[in-house]
Scaffold this motif. Sequence first.
Motif, PDB file in Angstrom:
ATOM      1  N   GLY A  35      13.151  72.458  -2.079  1.00  0.00           N
ATOM      2  CA  GLY A  35      13.694  73.263  -0.720  1.00  0.00           C
ATOM      3  C   GLY A  35      15.199  72.979  -0.702  1.00  0.00           C
ATOM      4  N   TRP A  36      15.548  73.675   0.404  1.00  0.00           N
ATOM      5  CA  TRP A  36      17.071  73.666   0.776  1.00  0.00           C
ATOM      6  C   TRP A  36      17.124  73.322   2.355  1.00  0.00           C
ATOM      7  CZ3 TRP A  36      21.431  74.264  -2.406  1.00  0.00           C
ATOM      8  CH2 TRP A  36      21.377  74.621  -3.467  1.00  0.00           C
ATOM      9  N   PHE A  37      17.969  72.498   2.467  1.00  0.00           N
ATOM     10  CA  PHE A  37      18.414  71.981   3.822  1.00  0.00           C
ATOM     11  C   PHE A  37      19.835  72.117   3.981  1.00  0.00           C
ATOM     12  CE2 PHE A  37      14.213  69.870   5.010  1.00  0.00           C
ATOM     13  CZ  PHE A  37      13.638  69.717   3.885  1.00  0.00           C
ATOM     14  N   ARG A  38      20.078  72.109   5.632  1.00  0.00           N
ATOM     15  CA  ARG A  38      21.742  71.833   5.799  1.00  0.00           C
ATOM     16  C   ARG A  38      21.962  71.182   6.860  1.00  0.00           C
ATOM     17  NH1 ARG A  38      22.167  78.329   7.792  1.00  0.00           N
ATOM     18  NH2 ARG A  38      20.793  78.122   9.695  1.00  0.00           N
ATOM     19  N   ARG A  39      22.909  70.693   6.908  1.00  0.00           N
ATOM     20  CA  ARG A  39      23.837  69.753   7.879  1.00  0.00           C
ATOM     21  C   ARG A  39      25.067  70.411   8.433  1.00  0.00           C
ATOM     22  NH1 ARG A  39      22.599  64.480   9.675  1.00  0.00           N
ATOM     23  NH2 ARG A  39      21.713  63.978   7.240  1.00  0.00           N
ATOM     24  N   ALA A  40      24.910  71.029   9.586  1.00  0.00           N
ATOM     25  CA  ALA A  40      26.182  71.493  10.255  1.00  0.00           C
ATOM     26  C   ALA A  40      27.043  70.485  10.837  1.00  0.00           C
ATOM     27  CB  ALA A  40      25.961  72.473  11.156  1.00  0.00           C
TER      28      ALA A  40
END
Length: 122
Positions: A35-40
């Motif tokens: 999976g890919w996640f992101r944190r802005a």
Amino acid sequence: QVPLVESGGGLVQAGGSLRLSCVASGRPFSNYAMGWFRRAPGKEREFVAAITWNGLSTHYEDSVKGRFTLSRDVAKNTVYLQMTNLKPEDTAVYYCAAAELLVVLPDEYEWWGRGTRVIVSS
């Protein structure tokens, strides 16, 4: 040793494209969903996309559907996140992760990379 290493981040103008890569090393991840996640900045980590161990099924967060494409090369132990038509709101640190099943909750992922930063300018 960090088993997952992301690369491909950078600075891009809105409407541009980037391809992120995640290479697994030190252990076999061929049987894991990725999976890919992101944190802005100032926000919680959020799910972006995930792919099954065999690459036959994918799942995307609504805001990236039609713009991001996730694929994997089992032989190279690598997962790719092709991002097109990037928007300023895509600016974040992107992390890849491995789980036994295709899931969307970060707590269900066992292994994580250190992230690669994507900045989309308007």
